[in-house]
Scaffold this active site. Structure first.
Site, PDB file in Angstrom:
ATOM      1  N   THR A  13       6.973  -3.832  -2.358  1.00  0.00           N
ATOM      2  CA  THR A  13       5.934  -3.115  -3.108  1.00  0.00           C
ATOM      3  C   THR A  13       6.213  -3.117  -4.615  1.00  0.00           C
ATOM      4  O   THR A  13       5.352  -3.468  -5.421  1.00  0.00           O
ATOM      5  CB  THR A  13       5.851  -1.657  -2.597  1.00  0.00           C
ATOM      6  N   CYS A 141       8.482   7.280  -8.810  1.00  0.00           N
ATOM      7  CA  CYS A 141       7.083   7.456  -9.233  1.00  0.00           C
ATOM      8  C   CYS A 141       6.781   8.915  -9.592  1.00  0.00           C
ATOM      9  O   CYS A 141       6.180   9.195 -10.627  1.00  0.00           O
ATOM     10  CB  CYS A 141       6.150   6.959  -8.127  1.00  0.00           C
ATOM     11  N   ASN A 142       7.206   9.850  -8.745  1.00  0.00           N
ATOM     12  CA  ASN A 142       6.936  11.268  -9.020  1.00  0.00           C
ATOM     13  C   ASN A 142       7.648  11.734 -10.285  1.00  0.00           C
ATOM     14  O   ASN A 142       7.085  12.451 -11.109  1.00  0.00           O
ATOM     15  CB  ASN A 142       7.384  12.126  -7.830  1.00  0.00           C
ATOM     16  N   ARG A 169       2.009  11.072  -0.951  1.00  0.00           N
ATOM     17  CA  ARG A 169       1.455  10.165   0.067  1.00  0.00           C
ATOM     18  C   ARG A 169       2.529   9.958   1.140  1.00  0.00           C
ATOM     19  O   ARG A 169       3.728   9.924   0.844  1.00  0.00           O
ATOM     20  CB  ARG A 169       1.008   8.841  -0.561  1.00  0.00           C
ATOM     21  N   HIS A 221      -0.068  10.147  -4.982  1.00  0.00           N
ATOM     22  CA  HIS A 221       0.422  11.523  -4.918  1.00  0.00           C
ATOM     23  C   HIS A 221      -0.461  12.372  -5.856  1.00  0.00           C
ATOM     24  O   HIS A 221      -0.993  11.853  -6.842  1.00  0.00           O
ATOM     25  CB  HIS A 221       1.842  11.667  -5.474  1.00  0.00           C
TER      26      HIS A 221
HETATM   27  P1  NAD Z   1       9.849  -2.225  -0.026  1.00  0.00           P
HETATM   28  O1  NAD Z   1      10.409  -1.965   1.310  1.00  0.00           O
HETATM   29  O2  NAD Z   1       8.373  -2.364  -0.183  1.00  0.00           O
HETATM   30  O3  NAD Z   1      10.494  -3.550  -0.643  1.00  0.00           O
HETATM   31  C1  NAD Z   1      11.858  -3.814  -0.587  1.00  0.00           C
HETATM   32  C2  NAD Z   1      12.078  -5.306  -0.440  1.00  0.00           C
HETATM   33  O4  NAD Z   1      13.472  -5.578  -0.491  1.00  0.00           O
HETATM   34  C3  NAD Z   1      11.552  -5.851   0.900  1.00  0.00           C
HETATM   35  O5  NAD Z   1      10.840  -7.048   0.628  1.00  0.00           O
HETATM   36  C4  NAD Z   1      12.821  -6.122   1.686  1.00  0.00           C
HETATM   37  O6  NAD Z   1      12.674  -7.205   2.585  1.00  0.00           O
HETATM   38  C5  NAD Z   1      13.781  -6.489   0.572  1.00  0.00           C
HETATM   39  N1  NAD Z   1      15.200  -6.334   0.914  1.00  0.00           N
HETATM   40  C6  NAD Z   1      15.778  -5.496   1.810  1.00  0.00           C
HETATM   41  N2  NAD Z   1      17.114  -5.664   1.806  1.00  0.00           N
HETATM   42  C7  NAD Z   1      17.394  -6.609   0.881  1.00  0.00           C
HETATM   43  C8  NAD Z   1      18.597  -7.193   0.413  1.00  0.00           C
HETATM   44  N3  NAD Z   1      19.774  -6.834   0.889  1.00  0.00           N
HETATM   45  N4  NAD Z   1      18.515  -8.155  -0.550  1.00  0.00           N
HETATM   46  C9  NAD Z   1      17.322  -8.528  -1.051  1.00  0.00           C
HETATM   47  N5  NAD Z   1      16.130  -7.995  -0.646  1.00  0.00           N
HETATM   48  C10 NAD Z   1      16.186  -7.046   0.304  1.00  0.00           C
HETATM   49  O7  NAD Z   1      10.420  -1.076  -0.989  1.00  0.00           O
HETATM   50  P2  NAD Z   1       9.738  -0.519  -2.316  1.00  0.00           P
HETATM   51  O8  NAD Z   1       8.727   0.501  -1.941  1.00  0.00           O
HETATM   52  O9  NAD Z   1       9.340  -1.632  -3.195  1.00  0.00           O
HETATM   53  O10 NAD Z   1      10.958   0.310  -2.926  1.00  0.00           O
HETATM   54  C11 NAD Z   1      11.964  -0.322  -3.701  1.00  0.00           C
HETATM   55  C12 NAD Z   1      12.628   0.709  -4.576  1.00  0.00           C
HETATM   56  O11 NAD Z   1      11.647   1.279  -5.452  1.00  0.00           O
HETATM   57  C13 NAD Z   1      13.235   1.902  -3.829  1.00  0.00           C
HETATM   58  O12 NAD Z   1      14.345   2.362  -4.549  1.00  0.00           O
HETATM   59  C14 NAD Z   1      12.120   2.937  -3.895  1.00  0.00           C
HETATM   60  O13 NAD Z   1      12.597   4.258  -3.749  1.00  0.00           O
HETATM   61  C15 NAD Z   1      11.592   2.684  -5.286  1.00  0.00           C
HETATM   62  N6  NAD Z   1      10.224   3.127  -5.513  1.00  0.00           N
HETATM   63  C16 NAD Z   1       9.272   2.957  -4.571  1.00  0.00           C
HETATM   64  C17 NAD Z   1       7.996   3.411  -4.804  1.00  0.00           C
HETATM   65  C18 NAD Z   1       6.921   3.301  -3.778  1.00  0.00           C
HETATM   66  O14 NAD Z   1       6.065   4.148  -3.761  1.00  0.00           O
HETATM   67  N7  NAD Z   1       6.911   2.293  -2.953  1.00  0.00           N
HETATM   68  C19 NAD Z   1       7.683   4.010  -6.029  1.00  0.00           C
HETATM   69  C20 NAD Z   1       8.669   4.116  -7.014  1.00  0.00           C
HETATM   70  C21 NAD Z   1       9.952   3.682  -6.741  1.00  0.00           C
END
Ligand code: NAD
Length: 338
Positions: A13, A141-142, A169, A221
């Site tokens: 994401t 994000c929050n 969310r 959110h």
């Molecule tokens: P996600 O699960 O959508 O994406 C993570 C990706 O990393 C996946 O494609 C997964 O296959 C890959 N992955 C897993 N293990 C791996 C490894 N060892 N090496 C390389 N790639 C690997 O997660 P996300 O939602 O993008 O979240 C990523 C970070 O961003 C987290 O720290 C999360 O807390 C933070 N974040 C997420 C959001 C949200 O709402 N989604 C918002 C802000 C911050």
């Protein structure tokens, strides 16, 4: 000046959006992105022309799937100046020794704790101390939303106290493993929630307490924010202050929900219906005796994306002025909201 060479480790994401935002800038370039498996997201990355790097044991699987990997994740890191770790919370911590071994600058996301880098970043709040740093964490994000709103008001009026209630969310739109959902979940039951201390990792002088619940939606959110400020002001003053910020959008024209904000983002042609700005309802802004109340909405999938670009620019010393970096990032990704 040579462009900064950026690796994105974890293309989900956040990672896919950070990669596209970096690619839009003229002072940095994407060396590669990493995927663990050759799934549909990897196929899109391949189609978009990104070099894909994989764990050594999975390189062959990419070859077989018709999207040959350019090498291993370690090889990607060796070619880069800075890695943006966008792996799921907790994995980033495990990746830290690999980054240390290569000697590369690193940015983590809000799923990791503050201690991973000892520095938590929000462009509007603390750009300058990030200049030249080797390690940083872009807050969640929050927390990004709260920092944007609080630091904006703090600069103008001084913030004495903040109390915020967060409706989060439940999952992101593609997270089928965690759904379907039909509940409102206390997040957590024990108050306060972790978001207040997280804001203080960026703005340590702010007295803030938060509570959070999770609601069955995937889109955004919504926070109810109450701030005590140090100077007399009116609701009109607050609207003007928020309205002057490029990454804050005053939401109006009959919008009363997150669904309509996302529809609006679709209608104005935003990539992946992303809303990078913090959305504040001006009609909700109420001031009573130096106490300010308002609602804001946070597009969790995209609000941190411009922050990651600014963190790169600061850490790579491409720009020492935060306001200039914010403007440059906004322009390149197409964030013009006025
Ligand atoms: P996600 O699960 O959508 O994406 C993570 C990706 O990393 C996946 O494609 C997964 O296959 C890959 N992955 C897993 N293990 C791996 C490894 N060892 N090496 C390389 N790639 C690997 O997660 P996300 O939602 O993008 O979240 C990523 C970070 O961003 C987290 O720290 C999360 O807390 C933070 N974040 C997420 C959001 C949200 O709402 N989604 C918002 C802000 C911050």
């Amino acid at each position: 000046m040579a462009k900064a060479k950026i690796a994105v480790n974890g293309y989900g994401t956040i990672g896919k959006r950070v990669a596209d935002a970096v690619r839009a800038q003229d002072d940095m370039e994407i060396i590669g992105i990493s995927k663990t498996k050759p799934n549909y997201e990897a196929a899109v990355a391949h189609r978009l022309g990104y070099d894909i790097y994989a764990p050594a044991e999975n390189v062959e699987a990419f070859e077989k799937a018709g999207m040959p990997a350019a090498g291993t994740i370690e090889e990607m890191l060796e070619k880069s100046d800075l890695v943006v770790d966008c792996t799921p919370g907790g994995i980033g911590e495990k990746n830290k020794p690999m980054y240390e071994k290569v000697g590369i600058k690193a940015i983590w996301q809000g799923g990791e704790s503050h201690t991973i880098s000892g520095f938590s970043f929000n462009a509007e709040s603390n750009y300058e101390p990030a200049v030249g740093r080797d390690l940083a964490r872009v807050v969640s994000c929050n927390t990004t939303a709260l920092c944007r709103a609080i630091s904006t008001i703090d600069r103008e009026l001084g913030v004495n106290k903040v109390r915020a209630s967060l409706a989060r969310r439940a999952v992101d739109p593609n997270e089928i493993k965690k759904g379907p959902v039909d509940a409102i979940v206390l997040n957590p039951v024990k108050l306060p929630s972790h978001h207040g201390p997280d804001v203080r990792s960026v703005l340590p002088h702010i007295n803030i307490t938060t509570a959070a619940i999770k609601v069955p939606t995937t889109l955004m959110h919504v926070h109810t924010v109450n701030m005590e400020v140090n100077k007399d002001c009116t609701a009109e003053d607050i609207k003007k202050i928020f309205g002057s910020q490029s990454r804050i959008r005053l939401i109006g024209q009959g919008i009363t929900s997150t669904a309509e904000i996302i529809e609006f983002a679709r209608d104005i042609g935003r990539p992946r219906h992303d809303m990078w700005e913090l959305c504040i309802w001006p009609e909700s802004i109420t001031v009573t005796e130096k106490e300010l109340y308002f609602f804001h909405a946070v597009h969790q999938e995209s609000i941190v994306v411009p922050e990651n670009v600014d963190a790169i620019r600061a850490m790579m010393e491409l720009e020492s002025d935060g306001a200039k970096s914010i403007e440059k990032t906004n322009k390149a990704i197409g964030l013009y909201n006025k």
